[in-house]
Design a protein around this motif. Structure first.
Motif, PDB file in Angstrom:
ATOM      1  N   PHE B 220      -5.856 -25.744 -24.760  1.00 40.47           N
ATOM      2  CA  PHE B 220      -6.145 -24.877 -25.890  1.00 40.47           C
ATOM      3  C   PHE B 220      -6.057 -23.385 -25.556  1.00 40.47           C
ATOM      4  N   LEU B 221      -6.652 -23.023 -24.427  1.00 45.29           N
ATOM      5  CA  LEU B 221      -6.727 -21.590 -24.128  1.00 45.29           C
ATOM      6  C   LEU B 221      -5.457 -21.110 -23.445  1.00 45.29           C
ATOM      7  N   LYS B 222      -4.915 -20.031 -23.961  1.00 46.31           N
ATOM      8  CA  LYS B 222      -3.626 -19.581 -23.443  1.00 46.31           C
ATOM      9  C   LYS B 222      -3.788 -18.580 -22.301  1.00 46.31           C
ATOM     10  N   TYR B 223      -5.035 -18.219 -21.983  1.00 53.71           N
ATOM     11  CA  TYR B 223      -5.233 -17.246 -20.912  1.00 53.71           C
ATOM     12  C   TYR B 223      -5.302 -17.941 -19.561  1.00 53.71           C
ATOM     13  N   LYS B 224      -5.009 -17.159 -18.532  1.00 48.21           N
ATOM     14  CA  LYS B 224      -5.157 -17.692 -17.182  1.00 48.21           C
ATOM     15  C   LYS B 224      -6.637 -17.582 -16.816  1.00 48.21           C
ATOM     16  N   LEU B 225      -7.257 -18.752 -16.685  1.00 49.37           N
ATOM     17  CA  LEU B 225      -8.704 -18.757 -16.476  1.00 49.37           C
ATOM     18  C   LEU B 225      -9.048 -19.411 -15.149  1.00 49.37           C
ATOM     19  N   PRO B 226     -10.221 -19.072 -14.627  1.00 49.19           N
ATOM     20  CA  PRO B 226     -10.605 -19.713 -13.361  1.00 49.19           C
ATOM     21  C   PRO B 226     -10.764 -21.214 -13.532  1.00 49.19           C
ATOM     22  N   LYS B 227     -10.539 -21.917 -12.445  1.00 51.61           N
ATOM     23  CA  LYS B 227     -10.681 -23.367 -12.475  1.00 51.61           C
ATOM     24  C   LYS B 227     -12.163 -23.732 -12.554  1.00 51.61           C
ATOM     25  N   ILE B 228     -12.466 -24.746 -13.370  1.00 43.35           N
ATOM     26  CA  ILE B 228     -13.854 -25.201 -13.454  1.00 43.35           C
ATOM     27  C   ILE B 228     -13.974 -26.553 -12.783  1.00 43.35           C
ATOM     28  N   VAL B 229     -14.837 -26.626 -11.797  1.00 42.22           N
ATOM     29  CA  VAL B 229     -15.026 -27.885 -11.082  1.00 42.22           C
ATOM     30  C   VAL B 229     -16.405 -28.446 -11.437  1.00 42.22           C
ATOM     31  N   VAL B 230     -16.424 -29.665 -11.933  1.00 42.44           N
ATOM     32  CA  VAL B 230     -17.699 -30.271 -12.295  1.00 42.44           C
ATOM     33  C   VAL B 230     -18.218 -31.090 -11.104  1.00 42.44           C
ATOM     34  N   VAL B 231     -19.429 -30.789 -10.680  1.00 43.14           N
ATOM     35  CA  VAL B 231     -20.019 -31.498  -9.551  1.00 43.14           C
ATOM     36  C   VAL B 231     -21.289 -32.203 -10.031  1.00 43.14           C
ATOM     37  N   VAL B 232     -21.440 -33.453  -9.634  1.00 43.33           N
ATOM     38  CA  VAL B 232     -22.599 -34.227 -10.094  1.00 43.33           C
ATOM     39  C   VAL B 232     -23.613 -34.362  -8.964  1.00 43.33           C
ATOM     40  N   GLY B 233     -24.871 -34.166  -9.304  1.00 41.92           N
ATOM     41  CA  GLY B 233     -25.942 -34.252  -8.307  1.00 41.92           C
ATOM     42  C   GLY B 233     -26.169 -35.670  -7.823  1.00 41.92           C
ATOM     43  N   LYS B 234     -27.029 -35.762  -6.802  1.00 43.37           N
ATOM     44  CA  LYS B 234     -27.308 -37.076  -6.241  1.00 43.37           C
ATOM     45  C   LYS B 234     -28.785 -37.380  -6.219  1.00 43.37           C
ATOM     46  N   GLY B 235     -29.554 -36.588  -6.940  1.00 42.30           N
ATOM     47  CA  GLY B 235     -30.980 -36.882  -6.990  1.00 42.30           C
ATOM     48  C   GLY B 235     -31.800 -36.022  -6.058  1.00 42.30           C
ATOM     49  N   SER B 236     -32.086 -34.812  -6.499  1.00 42.09           N
ATOM     50  CA  SER B 236     -32.974 -33.936  -5.741  1.00 42.09           C
ATOM     51  C   SER B 236     -33.393 -32.819  -6.679  1.00 42.09           C
ATOM     52  N   TYR B 237     -34.674 -32.518  -6.681  1.00 44.43           N
ATOM     53  CA  TYR B 237     -35.187 -31.474  -7.568  1.00 44.43           C
ATOM     54  C   TYR B 237     -34.885 -30.096  -7.019  1.00 44.43           C
ATOM     55  N   VAL B 238     -35.034 -29.955  -5.681  1.00 44.49           N
ATOM     56  CA  VAL B 238     -34.946 -28.628  -5.077  1.00 44.49           C
ATOM     57  C   VAL B 238     -33.529 -28.050  -5.148  1.00 44.49           C
ATOM     58  N   VAL B 239     -32.543 -28.896  -5.423  1.00 39.34           N
ATOM     59  CA  VAL B 239     -31.170 -28.405  -5.572  1.00 39.34           C
ATOM     60  C   VAL B 239     -31.081 -27.349  -6.669  1.00 39.34           C
ATOM     61  N   GLY B 240     -31.984 -27.403  -7.618  1.00 41.59           N
ATOM     62  CA  GLY B 240     -31.978 -26.416  -8.693  1.00 41.59           C
ATOM     63  C   GLY B 240     -32.201 -25.001  -8.206  1.00 41.59           C
ATOM     64  N   GLU B 241     -32.782 -24.859  -7.018  1.00 40.73           N
ATOM     65  CA  GLU B 241     -32.963 -23.523  -6.430  1.00 40.73           C
ATOM     66  C   GLU B 241     -31.586 -23.035  -6.000  1.00 40.73           C
TER      67      GLU B 241
END
Lengths: 676, 476
Positions: B220-241
């Motif tokens: 959809f977007l015709k601009y050159k945009l940075p790549k977005i990488v989706v990373v999924v967590g593995k179960g840890s609360y402190v990762v939010g820091e």
């Protein structure tokens, strides 16, 4: 920068951590996870201090600031430190080892340690390292030193929170990819990771002084002995510059002393195999072969390769053998074998390859430049430099070349420049150019002190590409009043010229410059100092022409990568090779015709010369080691009809010679010469 | 330079769900605890489950399990809607999003504003981090923008693990384009070449929706945009820091690192990095389209704009409400329609790292500093009401046990202090003899912990003790 610590105002030159500032002025803040070789981890939470207006912080990660007021020990700080120590001790077995952690428990009046000992936490699978994780306090020092300094990942952390544990790769240290550098033993504050030797033989019954010869610093060390076996090397002093507490010094001796290849009697090659031979017969054979060679080819028929770090007395004996008895100048040492061309550069420009100051005087520098991997080859010096920088005594510029040096010195540096090896020369050319352009150079002084300033200024030019880096460096160096240039010279170096020029340029009426060349590969300037030496080309030539009949190699371990191939191919053409060496090495195994067992430094008496021309005395030795290289050489000399006195008499002669040399050097009055 | 990708086997042991989890997970979170009597069998199963699951983002229907699929009420209660209006119609497609005006802000930012001016607008809006930190977003961007190093990163923090919080979850599920648009503007402004979108594993639908959105946008977007990488967590609360999150992305143990240096100076792979929360970034399109000034006019004091708050299942009308900052807590409580069981005995706002709010403090207005003043904090805008069925001592036990479970173990007070407190509190109250030690540990946690988790743990204990000491402390 003015900082008030515990009510007293101090001045600091540099923005250093509160911890280092406090330690510099003699206030000891407790730490467990801090080690000056590692970047701070801030996990033990013991180095707490209170900053006025800011509250409690960890001093290892907080830099000082002008006008800051720090309290290192008040009720609140003490309470928190004590609580953290208490929490740590809750699972710790009874304090017994007098490790740093035990000392802290005592200092804070905590005696709780009494955690149960779980057998499963003990791992004795490694021959040199004994692991008792019951004592682990999760400082992660072992994990970090293994990752950051040893470059391995042997120690790992598993689980999280209160369940987190340190384990060895694969669950057993003995089966892991550990390279036995024992950096982890060195940084462990609680004895969870310990020298197996200490566990096996017990703590030392007595100590004696010796001189470590694992690098050219020749530090004094204290050798701990248990059941007449050396089990521990301790630094002689507290301060790094006279310490010898580096990893190399602490452990590499074992490789020689306790090697399975250790020689106990002479061996002679018969029908391709090495066979045991009586010492008297061996001395007879050696002298006979030397005599034969001289008979056939005259004095050119015999040669000497001096390697390993020998005592001054031994060098003297070898000098007598070669120069006086045989009348030959065929002496090679691994310094001249590796560095002949660079030697010329030094001699032509500044007339010396020795440091212009004793190492200790690096301590009064306000600016230090380090080029190359000092930490690997001269670790005690590396440690000292790091401390000078961390404690704010000097600004540190590190020019890093290989990836392994990153994170070493870099962490303690004020300016870090990463550059490829081939570009070091270019970088320093840029620096030199800039130093001149920005008026940091005392031209009037240099005009008098150098032979060719005008000519040099005419040709000096720097590349564009390194200007950014040069700018950072010049800004630091230009302001310095006492600048030390310390660099590891590699045999294949092409950039010593520019570095020497930098040194010359930095000299002036208002600024003192010091140069400290270190020779990483073939660190044997003392051999050169006493005996002189010839180049590898010269050796190859003589061997090829089959002039060299009998060759004596003293020391061992001369197959440095830089010369290995040429040396091996040359020595094939020598008829008879005599080697004196502590352990059966590649050379003795495949090349030598006659091998004498040598002594390691732990068993030697005598004097050593460190590469900054400091004489160090190793007075005593282990029992049962009375017969030394000195006596062996004496025996050979006597068999050749030449008699020398006792070791003490020899020392008096050597001492006098060195004295004269030093005076001659100081009076030479040579002018410097720029190289380009 | 930091070493990346440490041996996976050991790093994975840090997470509670790197390997396997039960097919159906039951939540042990605080919101589920306070409403445990609503579905007793769920809570029982949660207590028996190993490893534990903390917070599935279903606090509006708790006690919850991974197989319940109810939806929360979503309402806009502010004069102007910044984010809420994108959430009212359920899951939006790219087309829906565009028809609501989506991507206009991005286009405007890319074509008509300089990078510095984008940051200026955000500074003007006085938008502050919605993940709990409250750091001014514009200032953070500027710090990264001003770095010498040109390799830079943006990280979208979708690790919303606070109990009672599910705002980010529904932004990601219903309108994933919104935080993505915000992220792309942010990445453009700070000059980041790559965007990492980190989403916790407990939000599978969010992961799917964000992935889908990234994919559908590509054409959809015709601009050159940075790549977005989706990373999924593995179960840890402190990762939010944020520093822990950076470590996680580098394949290291997700342990927090001391600051400074801040990630804006030395972050991912040692490069300048901005870590922004999902909701924070979701404010950006509004700010760019309408100007920072208009955004600033919403809210009050030092808390500007609107805030989505999430109410737990004990409320009669649990769900997400968009309020302007400055709304009194009592108005929020009455918006929730009172409780299903019993009376409001107190509120937990910004749990677990903040104190408790008593009914007599309900005049307090919603705002960062205002809540700090009463020993609480805004957190994610997660509000958990509890009734008299949950004694404060037991609530504290639940919180401390959670924090001890989630502590990374790096620093001494948090690793061992929370464990010790967990032991003492396991009975649901504190004996008088134990009180001094509890205070000592709590103070040590506050004064000497490395990151917010340990500090928060100490604060919670002190807050509960200051407000409910009489019921928590039992005589011998």
């Amino acid at each position: 920068m003015k900082v008030k610590i515990d009510g007293v105002e101090y001045k600091f030159e540099k923005k250093i951590s509160i911890l280092n500032a406090a330690r510099k002025v003699g206030i000891d803040i407790p730490t467990l996870c801090y080690d000056r070789r590692l970047s701070p981890n801030a996990s033990c939470r013991l180095c707490l201090v209170k900053i006025k207006g800011k509250g409690i912080v960890t001093s290892c990660t907080t830099p000082i600031e002008d006008g800051m007021e720090v309290v290192t020990d008040d009720d609140e700080v003490r309470k928190a430190v004590r609580m953290n120590l208490r929490l740590l001790s809750s699972r710790y077995p009874k304090p017994a080892l007098k490790k740093r952690f035990d000392q802290l428990l005592e200092r804070y009046g905590l005696k709780e340690g009494g955690g149960a000992i779980n057998r499963e936490e003990i791992d004795d699978s490694h021959p040199f390292i004994y692991v008792d994780m019951n004592r682990c306090i999760n400082c992660y020092n072992c994990v970090r030193v293994c990752e950051d300094i040893a470059g391995r990942l042997v120690w790992r952390i598993t689980n999280r929170g209160a369940e987190s544990r340190i384990i060895a790769e694969g669950g057993s240290l003995g089966r892991s990819s550990c390279i036995s550098c024992r950096a982890c033993v060195d940084v462990c504050p609680s004895g969870a990771i310990e020298d197996a030797m200490l566990v096996k033989y017990g703590t030392p019954e007595r100590y004696y002084w010796s001189v470590c010869n694992m690098c050219s610093l020749a530090c004094r060390v204290s050798v701990g002995v248990s059941r007449n076996k050396p089990v521990l090397i301790r630094p002689a002093g507290e301060k790094p510059l006279d310490a010898g507490g580096c990893l190399k010094g602490r452990y590499i001796w074992e490789d020689a002393f306790y090697s399975a290849e250790r020689l106990h009697y002479p061996l002679i090659r018969k029908g391709g195999f090495l066979k045991k031979v009586d010492i008297k017969d061996a001395i007879g054979i050696a002298s006979e072969k030397i005599r034969e060679a001289v008979k056939e080819q005259g004095s050119e028929g015999f040669g000497l390769i001096v390697s390993g770090r020998l005592t001054l007395e031994e060098y003297y004996m070898l000098n007598i053998l070669s120069r006086e008895v045989i009348g030959s100048d065929n002496v090679w040492n691994s310094f001249t074998l590796c560095y002949q061309s660079i030697l010329g550069e030094f001699m032509n420009s500044i007339g010396s390859i020795w440091p212009s100051i004793p190492y200790k005087e690096i301590g009064i520098s306000d600016s230090i430049i380090v080029v190359g991997d000092v930490d690997s080859y001269h670790p005690a010096l590396g440690d000292a430099i790091r401390e000078l920088s961390l404690q704010g005594d000097a600004r540190l510029l590190v020019v890093g070349t290989s990836p392994s040096t990153e994170g070493f010195m870099q962490n303690a540096s004020d300016v870090y420049i990463k550059v490829e090896k081939e570009r070091i020369g270019g970088l320093f050319n840029c620096i030199n150019k800039r130093l001149v352009e920005e008026g940091y150079v005392d031209l009037d002084y240099l005009r008098g002190a150098t032979e060719n300033l005008g000519e040099y200024l005419g040709v000096i030019n720097g590349e564009k590409s390194c200007e950014n880096n040069a700018e950072k460096a010049v800004e630091m160096l230009g302001r310095g009043r006492n600048v030390s240039l310390i660099f590891e010279v590699e045999p294949w170096y092409e950039s010593t010229k520019e570095l020497i020029d930098t040194y010359i340029l930095l000299n002036g009426r208002e600024r003192r410059a010091n140069i400290v060349p270190l020779f990483e590969e073939c660190d044997l300037v003392d051999a050169f100092y006493i005996l002189g030496g010839r180049s590898i080309d010269d050796l190859a030539q003589k061997a090829k022409e089959r002039e060299l009949k009998t060759l004596m190699i003293v020391g061992g371990n001369i197959l440095r990568p830089a010369i290995r191939e040429r040396l091996l191919s040359s020595l094939r053409d020598v008829d008879f090779i005599i080697e004196i060496v502590p352990t059966l090495d590649y050379f003795s195994r495949y090349y030598a015709s006659l091998v004498f067992p040598g002594r390691t430094y732990l068993e030697k008496r005598g004097h050593y010369l460190s590469s900054d021309m400091t004489i160090r005395h190793a007075p005593s030795s282990l029992e049962g080691t009375e017969f030394q290289e000195f006596d062996l050489l004496k025996g050979i000399l006597e068999a050749l009809g030449y008699s020398v006195g006792s070791m003490e008499e020899v020392w008096n002669v050597v001492k006098e010679k060195i004295r004269k040399n030093v005076i001659a050097k100081n009076n030479s009055g040579k002018k410097y010469k720029f190289l380009f | 330079m930091v070493r990346i990708n440490l041996p996976k086997k050991e790093v994975n042991t840090f997470y509670n769900a790197a390997d396997t989890m039960p097919e159906e997970e039951y939540c042990s979170g605080l919101a589920c605890y306070v409403s445990r009597n609503l579905k007793k069998e769920f809570w029982k199963k949660a207590m028996a489950q190993r490893p534990r699951t903390y917070c599935l983002g279903k606090c509006y229907s708790s006690p919850s399990s991974s197989s319940t699929h109810e939806k929360p009420i979503i309402e806009v209660r502010s004069r102007k809607s910044v984010i809420g209006r994108y959430l009212l119609k359920g899951e939006l497609t790219l087309k829906d999003y565009i028809s609501l005006g989506g991507f206009k802000a991005l286009e405007y930012a890319l074509t008509s504003l300089s990078k510095r001016n984008i940051i200026k607008e955000v500074e003007k809006s006085y938008l502050r981090g919605r993940g709990g930190g409250g750091f001014p977003t514009g200032k953070k961007w500027l710090l990264a923008y001003n770095q010498k190093e040109t390799e830079r990163y943006l990280i979208v923090n979708g690790d919303e693990g606070d109990p009672g919080a599910y705002v980010d979850r529904f932004i990601m599920e219903y309108s994933p384009f919104l935080p993505i648009e915000g992220a792309l503007i942010a990445a453009h402004a700070i000059g980041a070449q790559k965007v990492y979108f980190y989403i916790r594993r407990e939000y599978p639908r969010s992961v799917a929706r964000v992935r889908e959105a990234v994919k559908s946008m590509a054409s959809f977007l015709k601009y050159k945009l940075p790549k977005i990488v989706v990373v999924v967590g593995k179960g840890s609360y402190v990762v939010g820091e944020e520093t822990a999150l950076i470590n996680a992305l580098m394949g290291r143990r997700p342990e927090p690192v001391f600051k400074p240096p801040y990630p804006t100076e030395r972050g991912l792979y040692g490069k300048p990095t901005v870590v922004n929360n999902v909701e924070t970034l979701s404010n950006i399109p509004y700010i760019i389209s309408n100007g920072g000034k208009e955004y600033y006019e919403l809210g009050f004091s030092k808390s500007r704009g609107t805030k989505l708050v999430s109410l737990n299942s004990l409320f009669k009308r649990p769900g997400i409400y968009e309020f302007e900052f400055g709304v009194p807590l009592k108005e929020i409580v009455s918006t929730g329609g009172g409780l299903k069981r019993g009376k409001v005995a107190g509120l937990l706002i910004g749990a677990p790292l903040s104190g408790v709010v008593r009914p007599e403090e309900f005049d307090t207005r919603l705002g960062y500093e205002e809540l700090e003043e009463i020993g609480s904090s805004l957190g994610h805008g997660n509000i958990i009401a509890f009734n008299e069925e949950s004694p404060p001592g037991e609530i504290l036990r639940e919180i401390v046990s959670f924090l001890s479970y989630e502590s990374c173990g790096k620093c001494t007070p948090c690793r061992l202090g929370t464990k010790k407190l967990e032991g003492i509190l396991s009975k649901g109250y504190i004996l008088r003899d134990e009180l001094e030690e509890v205070y000592d540990i709590a103070h040590t946690l506050v004064s000497s912990s490395l990151c917010g988790l340990g500090i928060g743990a100490g604060r919670v204990v002190l807050s509960f003790l200051s407000k409910y000491r009489r019921v928590i402390v039992h005589e011998g």
